[in-house]
Design an enzyme around this catalytic site. Structure first.
Site, PDB file in Angstrom:
ATOM      1  N   LYS A 184       0.913  -1.254  -0.114  1.00  7.95           N
ATOM      2  CA  LYS A 184       0.008  -0.192  -0.057  1.00  7.95           C
ATOM      3  C   LYS A 184       0.802   1.165  -0.005  1.00  7.95           C
ATOM      4  O   LYS A 184       2.011   1.230   0.000  1.00  7.95           O
ATOM      5  CB  LYS A 184      -1.125  -0.202   1.198  1.00  7.95           C
ATOM      6  CG  LYS A 184      -1.890  -1.378   1.060  1.00  7.95           C
ATOM      7  CD  LYS A 184      -2.979  -0.989   0.174  1.00  7.95           C
ATOM      8  CE  LYS A 184      -3.548  -2.497  -0.284  1.00  7.95           C
ATOM      9  NZ  LYS A 184      -4.316  -3.348   0.951  1.00  7.95           N
TER      10      LYS A 184
HETATM   11  C1  LIG Z   1      -5.415  -4.169   1.285  1.00  4.13           C
HETATM   12  C2  LIG Z   1      -6.964  -3.998   1.240  1.00  4.13           C
HETATM   13  C3  LIG Z   1      -7.759  -4.292   2.004  1.00  4.13           C
HETATM   14  C4  LIG Z   1      -7.437  -5.170   3.281  1.00  4.13           C
HETATM   15  O1  LIG Z   1      -6.375  -4.576   3.936  1.00  4.13           O
HETATM   16  P1  LIG Z   1      -5.405  -5.331   5.154  1.00  4.13           P
HETATM   17  O2  LIG Z   1      -4.687  -4.470   6.082  1.00  4.13           O
HETATM   18  O3  LIG Z   1      -4.612  -6.284   4.441  1.00  4.13           O
HETATM   19  O4  LIG Z   1      -6.767  -6.285   5.917  1.00  4.13           O
HETATM   20  C5  LIG Z   1      -9.230  -3.920   2.088  1.00  4.13           C
HETATM   21  N1  LIG Z   1      -9.624  -3.350   1.177  1.00  4.13           N
HETATM   22  C6  LIG Z   1      -8.902  -3.144  -0.099  1.00  4.13           C
HETATM   23  C7  LIG Z   1      -9.287  -2.201  -1.105  1.00  4.13           C
HETATM   24  C8  LIG Z   1      -7.509  -3.170  -0.001  1.00  4.13           C
HETATM   25  O5  LIG Z   1      -6.820  -2.813  -0.986  1.00  4.13           O
END
Ligand SMILES: *Cc1c(COP(=O)(O)O)cnc(C)c1O
Length: 387
Positions: A184
């Protein structure tokens, strides 16, 4: 596989290493001063009243549902063109999801008219997801939600630092849920943040994050409390100090890294416009430019395109296989079709995008895309004259 250009790369240097080392030397590993500082700095960067650090964004989404007392018998409207966690978090509570289609291939975020169509007396909330970091149609969505007394929860996993009409994404609805997963915009490995303007939602989420307890280890360590009560069925959704330390370093890099992502996005757009469809051409607001999605022409077989990119050592991805077409969800919701989501998700390919990419990297990706499209269109039936 050694990629010429990977899909994503971390922007880590000695700052992150030293920050984690300092935690280890301090011998205080969880829910301490750094977690608190990360929450404070995150909330002040976004202008949010409360920020609560959690173990991941899925936990934040679950807490957002729980804080709204969503449970069995309730319905939550969600997009299908998102990561599966957006819908899973609702199902954890015993509530049901209703899948909404996207607006269009050019704007693959939840469609306000779909929300209107799906609202029933059981609807408790809408979860929006700011795909790629680009804002959903928040003004219209908030108007619909407010008219029906329904909460809006924002999945802001793609959009830390993005704004719409000068207001950070994550602050439009009742709660915003951020992810700090490795790939991210702000990476801590695992990690997430729950933000809200509401004192009562914050209090509930804070308590549910740590077993539904009334006081925390840190308060007891500091002599503020000696015992505790358990007032809710809570979870262990805490963040530890190593992750908070990484988060603090990464947070400082976020604004500049988002600008770098924007510049790369512009380069891609200039080079690829006309060859493929590129969503969010006329995006309102300021994106966090989390990913760079392209939409292939109908006639191009995506599998072959991705193979061709792989041969050129360019890593690509798909965002996303639609949730309603996964086996588990098909079994549970067998009759759902979402034509625009299905078309978008069948044709979408995500190209590499990360702040440490240089111009050579971008040019290599563009060249590989151009070559792949050329090679694959030559093989199209329309070019085979006597078949
Ligand atoms: C990465 C992601 C999540 C989940 O995030 P985690 O921190 O891995 O639980 C949820 N929604 C979207 C759109 C994502 O890209």
């Amino acid at each position: 596989m050694s990629w010429r250009v990977p899909l994503f790369d971390l922007d880590y240097d000695s700052g992150e290493t030293e920050a984690v080392q300092r935690v280890l030397v301090s011998r205080w590993l969880t829910m301490g001063a750094l977690t608190k500082e990360f929450e404070e700095r995150f909330s002040s960067l976004l202008g949010a009243r409360h920020a609560i650090a959690v173990s991941n964004a899925t936990a934040a989404l679950h807490l957002a549902c729980l804080a709204h007392n969503i449970g069995p018998g309730d319905e939550v409207i969600v997009p299908s063109a998102t990561f599966v966690a957006t819908a899973n978090a609702v199902l954890y509570t015993g509530a049901d999801v209703r899948f909404a289609d996207i607006i269009s291939i050019d704007e693959p975020t939840i469609c306000p008219n779909e929300i209107r169509r799906l609202i029933t007396p059981k609807t408790k909330a809408i979860i929006v997801m700011h795909y790629g970091g680009y804002p959903c149609r928040m003004a219209e969505i908030m108007e619909i939600a407010n008219a029906h007394g329904i909460a809006v929860i924002e999945d802001v996993a793609h959009a830390p630092g993005a704004t719409l009409e000068g207001k950070c994404l994550g602050r439009w609805g009742a709660a915003g849920c951020f992810s700090f997963f490795s790939n991210k915009n702000l990476s801590t490995g695992e990690g997430g943040m729950f933000i809200t303007e509401s004192d009562s939602l914050a209090e509930k989420a804070r308590s549910m994050r740590s077993h539904g307890m009334t006081t925390l280890t840190w308060d007891r360590h500091n002599g503020h409390a000696y015992s505790y009560d358990v007032i809710n069925l809570g979870y262990n959704y805490r963040m530890d100090e190593m992750h908070a330390a990484l988060g603090l370093v990464q947070l400082q890099k976020l604004p500049e890294n988002n600008r770098r992502r924007e510049a790369i996005t512009e380069q891609y757009r200039n080079a690829l416009t006309g060859l493929v469809d590129i969503p969010f051409n006329a995006s309102a607001g300021d994106s966090a430019f989390h990913i760079f999605p392209i939409v292939l022409p109908e006639e191009i077989e995506r599998r072959l395109f991705i193979d061709s990119m792989r041969t050129a050592k360019i890593q690509t991805s798909i965002h996303y296989p639609p949730i309603h077409q996964f086996s588990y969800y098909r079994k549970r919701f067998p009759k759902i079709t979402l034509p625009k989501t299905e078309s978008f998700c069948r044709r979408e390919v995500t190209l590499p995008l990360y702040p440490t990419m240089d111009d050579d990297d971008v040019n290599s990706v563009v060249a590989a895309v151009t070559d792949a499209l050329q090679a694959l269109s030559i093989r199209l039936p329309s070019h085979k004259v006597h078949v």
